[in-house]
Scaffold this motif. Structure first.
Motif, mmCIF file in Angstrom:
data_model
loop_
_atom_site.group_PDB
_atom_site.id
_atom_site.type_symbol
_atom_site.label_atom_id
_atom_site.label_comp_id
_atom_site.label_asym_id
_atom_site.label_seq_id
_atom_site.Cartn_x
_atom_site.Cartn_y
_atom_site.Cartn_z
ATOM 1 N N GLY A 141 6.970 -7.687 -4.580
ATOM 2 C CA GLY A 141 7.269 -8.943 -3.850
ATOM 3 C C GLY A 141 7.511 -8.517 -2.325
ATOM 4 N N VAL A 142 6.815 -7.740 -1.754
ATOM 5 C CA VAL A 142 6.967 -7.567 -0.399
ATOM 6 C C VAL A 142 6.039 -8.687 0.280
ATOM 7 C CG1 VAL A 142 6.596 -6.092 1.733
ATOM 8 C CG2 VAL A 142 7.579 -5.015 -0.602
ATOM 9 N N GLN A 143 6.739 -9.398 1.148
ATOM 10 C CA GLN A 143 5.968 -10.489 1.639
ATOM 11 C C GLN A 143 5.344 -9.937 3.043
ATOM 12 O OE1 GLN A 143 5.538 -13.520 0.489
ATOM 13 N NE2 GLN A 143 6.652 -12.665 -1.474
ATOM 14 N N THR A 144 6.015 -9.413 3.893
ATOM 15 C CA THR A 144 5.420 -9.146 5.191
ATOM 16 C C THR A 144 5.311 -7.585 5.489
ATOM 17 O OG1 THR A 144 7.530 -9.369 6.050
ATOM 18 C CG2 THR A 144 5.829 -11.262 6.346
ATOM 19 N N ALA A 145 4.204 -6.770 4.677
ATOM 20 C CA ALA A 145 4.520 -5.295 4.828
ATOM 21 C C ALA A 145 4.427 -4.898 6.038
ATOM 22 C CB ALA A 145 3.053 -4.915 3.796
ATOM 23 N N GLY A 146 3.684 -5.550 7.187
ATOM 24 C CA GLY A 146 3.560 -5.138 8.436
ATOM 25 C C GLY A 146 5.051 -4.972 9.221
ATOM 26 N N ARG A 147 5.806 -5.833 8.912
ATOM 27 C CA ARG A 147 7.028 -5.816 9.484
ATOM 28 C C ARG A 147 8.009 -4.397 8.992
ATOM 29 N NH1 ARG A 147 9.186 -11.964 9.617
ATOM 30 N NH2 ARG A 147 7.575 -12.719 10.912
ATOM 31 N N ARG A 148 8.645 -3.868 9.847
ATOM 32 C CA ARG A 148 9.557 -2.758 9.576
ATOM 33 C C ARG A 148 10.704 -2.925 9.131
ATOM 34 N NH1 ARG A 148 5.504 -0.085 7.950
ATOM 35 N NH2 ARG A 148 3.973 0.253 9.685
ATOM 36 N N GLU A 149 11.006 -4.275 8.467
ATOM 37 C CA GLU A 149 12.258 -4.600 8.021
ATOM 38 C C GLU A 149 12.617 -3.863 6.850
ATOM 39 O OE1 GLU A 149 12.451 -8.693 7.179
ATOM 40 O OE2 GLU A 149 11.745 -9.262 9.299
ATOM 41 N N GLU A 150 13.852 -3.424 6.593
ATOM 42 C CA GLU A 150 14.156 -2.850 5.245
ATOM 43 C C GLU A 150 14.902 -3.726 4.338
ATOM 44 O OE1 GLU A 150 14.512 0.620 2.929
ATOM 45 O OE2 GLU A 150 13.482 0.422 4.806
ATOM 46 N N THR A 151 14.029 -3.953 3.350
ATOM 47 C CA THR A 151 14.546 -4.819 2.136
ATOM 48 C C THR A 151 14.569 -4.169 0.886
ATOM 49 O OG1 THR A 151 12.235 -5.793 1.638
ATOM 50 C CG2 THR A 151 13.595 -6.966 3.434
ATOM 51 N N PRO A 152 15.210 -4.510 -0.199
ATOM 52 C CA PRO A 152 15.271 -3.816 -1.326
ATOM 53 C C PRO A 152 13.737 -3.782 -2.154
ATOM 54 C CG PRO A 152 16.884 -5.329 -1.339
ATOM 55 C CD PRO A 152 16.190 -5.467 -0.086
ATOM 56 N N ALA A 153 12.948 -4.971 -1.625
ATOM 57 C CA ALA A 153 11.498 -4.721 -2.024
ATOM 58 C C ALA A 153 10.708 -3.673 -1.389
ATOM 59 C CB ALA A 153 10.838 -6.257 -1.841
ATOM 60 N N SER A 154 10.733 -3.725 -0.167
ATOM 61 C CA SER A 154 10.058 -2.736 0.655
ATOM 62 C C SER A 154 10.598 -1.231 0.490
ATOM 63 C CB SER A 154 10.406 -2.840 2.228
ATOM 64 O OG SER A 154 11.453 -2.816 2.570
ATOM 65 N N ARG A 155 11.538 -1.182 0.023
ATOM 66 C CA ARG A 155 12.042 0.091 -0.298
ATOM 67 C C ARG A 155 11.768 0.562 -1.766
ATOM 68 N NH1 ARG A 155 17.412 -1.111 -0.729
ATOM 69 N NH2 ARG A 155 17.709 -1.169 1.607
ATOM 70 N N ALA A 156 11.535 -0.167 -2.658
ATOM 71 C CA ALA A 156 11.326 0.050 -3.950
ATOM 72 C C ALA A 156 9.619 0.251 -3.850
ATOM 73 C CB ALA A 156 11.338 -1.354 -4.868
ATOM 74 N N ALA A 157 8.904 -0.555 -3.076
ATOM 75 C CA ALA A 157 7.463 -0.465 -2.786
ATOM 76 C C ALA A 157 7.161 1.004 -2.206
ATOM 77 C CB ALA A 157 6.972 -1.426 -2.165
ATOM 78 N N ARG A 158 7.952 1.479 -1.216
ATOM 79 C CA ARG A 158 8.046 2.646 -0.505
ATOM 80 C C ARG A 158 7.905 3.902 -1.518
ATOM 81 N NH1 ARG A 158 11.283 2.104 3.139
ATOM 82 N NH2 ARG A 158 12.988 3.429 2.420
ATOM 83 N N GLU A 159 9.179 3.746 -2.413
ATOM 84 C CA GLU A 159 9.364 4.965 -3.240
ATOM 85 C C GLU A 159 8.353 4.896 -4.228
ATOM 86 O OE1 GLU A 159 13.228 3.619 -4.793
ATOM 87 O OE2 GLU A 159 14.313 4.204 -2.907
ATOM 88 N N ALA A 160 7.961 3.956 -4.703
ATOM 89 C CA ALA A 160 6.811 3.747 -5.774
ATOM 90 C C ALA A 160 5.418 4.476 -5.105
ATOM 91 C CB ALA A 160 6.294 2.385 -6.467
ATOM 92 N N LYS A 161 5.390 3.949 -3.971
ATOM 93 C CA LYS A 161 4.131 4.996 -3.284
ATOM 94 C C LYS A 161 4.105 6.350 -3.110
ATOM 95 C CE LYS A 161 2.684 0.824 -0.347
ATOM 96 N NZ LYS A 161 2.477 0.380 0.955
ATOM 97 N N GLN A 162 5.575 6.806 -2.918
ATOM 98 C CA GLN A 162 5.703 8.295 -2.891
ATOM 99 C C GLN A 162 5.522 8.860 -4.215
ATOM 100 O OE1 GLN A 162 9.772 8.021 -1.114
ATOM 101 N NE2 GLN A 162 8.880 9.147 0.492
ATOM 102 N N ILE A 163 6.038 8.250 -5.276
ATOM 103 C CA ILE A 163 5.956 8.680 -6.490
ATOM 104 C C ILE A 163 4.502 8.984 -6.950
ATOM 105 C CG2 ILE A 163 6.214 8.216 -9.192
ATOM 106 C CD1 ILE A 163 8.899 7.048 -8.020
ATOM 107 N N ILE A 164 3.856 7.720 -6.796
ATOM 108 C CA ILE A 164 2.139 7.760 -7.033
ATOM 109 C C ILE A 164 1.476 8.781 -6.068
ATOM 110 C CG2 ILE A 164 0.072 6.343 -6.863
ATOM 111 C CD1 ILE A 164 2.004 5.433 -9.124
ATOM 112 N N GLU A 165 1.729 8.874 -4.885
ATOM 113 C CA GLU A 165 1.206 9.780 -3.962
ATOM 114 C C GLU A 165 1.389 11.241 -4.462
ATOM 115 O OE1 GLU A 165 0.218 10.515 0.541
ATOM 116 O OE2 GLU A 165 1.981 9.595 0.157
ATOM 117 N N GLU A 166 2.924 11.747 -4.589
ATOM 118 C CA GLU A 166 3.205 12.948 -4.912
ATOM 119 C C GLU A 166 2.442 13.615 -6.263
ATOM 120 O OE1 GLU A 166 7.337 12.925 -4.721
ATOM 121 O OE2 GLU A 166 7.084 12.786 -2.750
#
Length: 167
Positions: free
Chosen positions: A73-98
């Motif tokens: 549910g990250v609405q504006t991925a381009g902005r660098r605001e730290e939201t729970p959604a952006s944090r969860a998406a970033r963590e998922a990306k790390q898990i998938i990439e690693e």
């Protein structure tokens, strides 16, 4: 590890891969766009065979693109605001990439899981959007439960693969 512990670990892992509420709120056209990006909506069998041979683009869309942002549910991925959604998406990306560095079969499984999930979302949105105001009151709960079940099933094998890698 007991079967209860394994189930608990899989549930924890599932929540790191997607947010069901956010995925079900994705419009049909947007979900179809992500499906095409992941190689799940080919026009011909030749294209499908070519995409199955090389899933690197689809995997890169997961690990580095905005596919996972939409799943949380990250609405504006381009902005660098730290939201729970952006944090969860970033963590998922790390898990998938690693985890994707370990084997091609994991990358194929990850792409397949998200492809199946977007197919479930498209089916849900089509059925939901076809309801009128009266039937929406009576059928929405069943549609949501069905979609949640399909989403869970889509990610179950991926969650198991991640749990196995962690042990």
């Amino acid at each position: 590890m007991s079967s209860a512990d394994a189930l608990l670990q899989e549930n924890r892992t599932l929540h790191k891969l997607y947010d069901a509420e956010c995925m079900m709120s994705i419009s049909e056209t947007v979900a179809h766009g992500y499906l095409v990006l992941l190689g799940g909506a080919s026009e011909s069998a030749g294209q499908a065979a070519a995409q199955n041979k090389d899933i690197s683009l689809a995997f890169m869309a997961l690990a580095h693109g905005n596919v996972l942002d939409a799943c949380f549910g990250v609405q504006t991925a381009g902005r660098r605001e730290e939201t729970p959604a952006s944090r969860a998406a970033r963590e998922a990306k790390q898990i998938i990439e690693e985890s994707g560095t370990s084997s091609d079969s994991f990358r194929v499984g990850a792409v397949q899981a998200y492809t199946e999930a977007f197919e479930a979302v498209i089916e849900y949105r089509r059925k939901y959007d076809s309801l009128n105001c009266i039937t929406r009151c009576f059928r929405t709960k069943k549609l949501r439960k069905t979609c949640e079940t399909k989403l869970r099933e889509s990610f179950l094998n991926l969650a198991k693969a991640l749990a196995e890698q962690q042990h």
